[in-house]
Design a protein around this motif. Structure first.
Motif, PDB file in Angstrom:
ATOM      1  N   HIS A  81       0.862  -1.074  -0.026  1.00  0.00           N
ATOM      2  CA  HIS A  81      -0.035   0.096   0.124  1.00  0.00           C
ATOM      3  C   HIS A  81       0.920   1.288  -0.005  1.00  0.00           C
ATOM      4  N   ASN A  82       1.806   1.358   0.906  1.00  0.00           N
ATOM      5  CA  ASN A  82       2.688   2.589   0.872  1.00  0.00           C
ATOM      6  C   ASN A  82       3.622   2.728  -0.151  1.00  0.00           C
ATOM      7  N   GLU A 124       1.061   4.290  -2.802  1.00  0.00           N
ATOM      8  CA  GLU A 124       0.716   5.539  -2.414  1.00  0.00           C
ATOM      9  C   GLU A 124       1.977   6.607  -2.782  1.00  0.00           C
ATOM     10  N   ILE A 125       3.377   6.258  -2.254  1.00  0.00           N
ATOM     11  CA  ILE A 125       4.432   6.988  -2.448  1.00  0.00           C
ATOM     12  C   ILE A 125       4.821   7.159  -3.877  1.00  0.00           C
ATOM     13  N   LEU A 179       2.927   7.080  -6.442  1.00  0.00           N
ATOM     14  CA  LEU A 179       1.880   8.168  -7.075  1.00  0.00           C
ATOM     15  C   LEU A 179       2.176   9.474  -6.758  1.00  0.00           C
ATOM     16  N   ALA A 180       2.709   9.751  -5.317  1.00  0.00           N
ATOM     17  CA  ALA A 180       2.814  10.966  -4.587  1.00  0.00           C
ATOM     18  C   ALA A 180       3.908  11.746  -5.700  1.00  0.00           C
TER      19      ALA A 180
END
Lengths: 187, 187
Positions: free
Chosen positions: A118-119, A122-123, A125-126
């Motif tokens: 998950h992280n 998300e990272i 994407l960021a």
DNA sequence: ATGTTCGTACAGAATTTATTTTACAAACTG
DNA sequence: CAGTTTGTAAAATAAATTCTGTACGAACAT
């Protein structure tokens, strides 16, 4: 005066010794994200050499059958308990996974693995977003801030790549090549 | 109609990207035994390039200063945050530990290490007790039960011995010999 | 069918954990 | 020294988690 035979007292003493272990398990099982009372359930099953039913658990712990049902389910989720079957027995039967290495490794591939995945997503994407912003940025201060953030996220992604390799080494058992099991009498 | 310049919007977009990361951290920090709101605090500090005071944290998160105080303390405990000093500043200042490898390893030597030590001790004691009982046991069924329990505890102790070695490999960095860090551009 | 037994969903009670409010001691300021 | 500021302890409140009791559907037995 004592209504018990010598041998009966020994059984009681065994219970005391077991209770010591069960208490230790219950105290530290929170590392597995499981409430202490369910750790106690695990400990009880650990010493109960036969498969247990929900009713037996309920009796043994003095807790509701409903709690046993949800408790067993959370232990099943992290594979610390398995379901078994037995000819002609209608009730569900459960036994503990006795191999603690497996439980430990499974904790990692499930809880940690999910978090890593998950992280990482998300990272990434960021990071993408920040790179896009950088394209449009003119302000010098903004650009510096963006660079700093990118560096941080790159470090973070590297870390997750490493963690994934660690988890894989657990899953495949390759970790034992580096840290061998202490050899018991019977290799 | 929009009261913002183009560049101002970029700063806002940066905030969005950061928020994405912070949310991811907050979601998964429970693996470190820390509540999600304090994970959010960590994430905020992670992107705040200057040391922060308790009051700044309180403002940034809209939480009470007392919560920041206890929150920072729990992050200090697991070494995810460090205290710093700065000439002529009276308030306490804190920065994040940016090396996530270190945080991960420290989690193991503290939380897991403590659990290992405790359980190992208790299980050893229980084993001792059971061996003593065995000496006095006559009943054949009792003796068999005791043997089975001893075998279990021996397996458990082996497992803890192995876990201790793993933790040590983390603490010393030896684990990188087996699972090397992914090399960044700059080794 | 009809009646049991079994496991679990669900709603509420009990307990625990988080958070805020209030209060105060220690360290600074002038 | 009197007056602030800062951090945290302690008590009070809010929120979340865990546990229980009731209820019900599914599987089995007769």
């Amino acid at each position: 005066m004592s209504g018990q035979s010598n041998q009966e007292k020994l059984w009681e003493k065994l219970e005391e010794a077991r209770e010591r272990v069960i208490r230790a398990i219950a105290t530290n099982i929170d590392l597995y994200g499981v409430p202490s009372s369910i750790g106690r359930l695990y400990g009880t099953m650990y010493f109960h050499d036969e498969p247990m039913t929900l009713d037996e658990m309920s009796d043994a712990l003095g807790m509701s059958k409903t709690s046993m049902s949800t408790g067993v389910r959370s232990l099943l989720d992290i594979k610390m308990v398995q379901k078994t079957y037995r000819k002609g027995v209608r009730k569900d039967l459960y036994i503990v996974e006795e191999d603690w290495y497996q439980s430990f490794f499974h904790l990692f591939s499930s809880k940690w693995g999910r978090a890593i995945q998950h992280n990482e997503k998300e990272i990434s994407l960021a990071k993408q977003q920040i790179e896009d912003i950088y394209q449009q940025a003119e302000d010098e201060e903004l650009k510096e801030t963006l660079s700093r953030d990118l560096a941080k996220l790159e470090h973070a992604l590297e870390y997750y790549t490493w963690l994934k390799k660690l988890v894989k080494a657990f899953e495949t058992g390759e970790i034992f090549e580096f840290i061998p099991k202490p050899s018991s009498r019977n290799p």
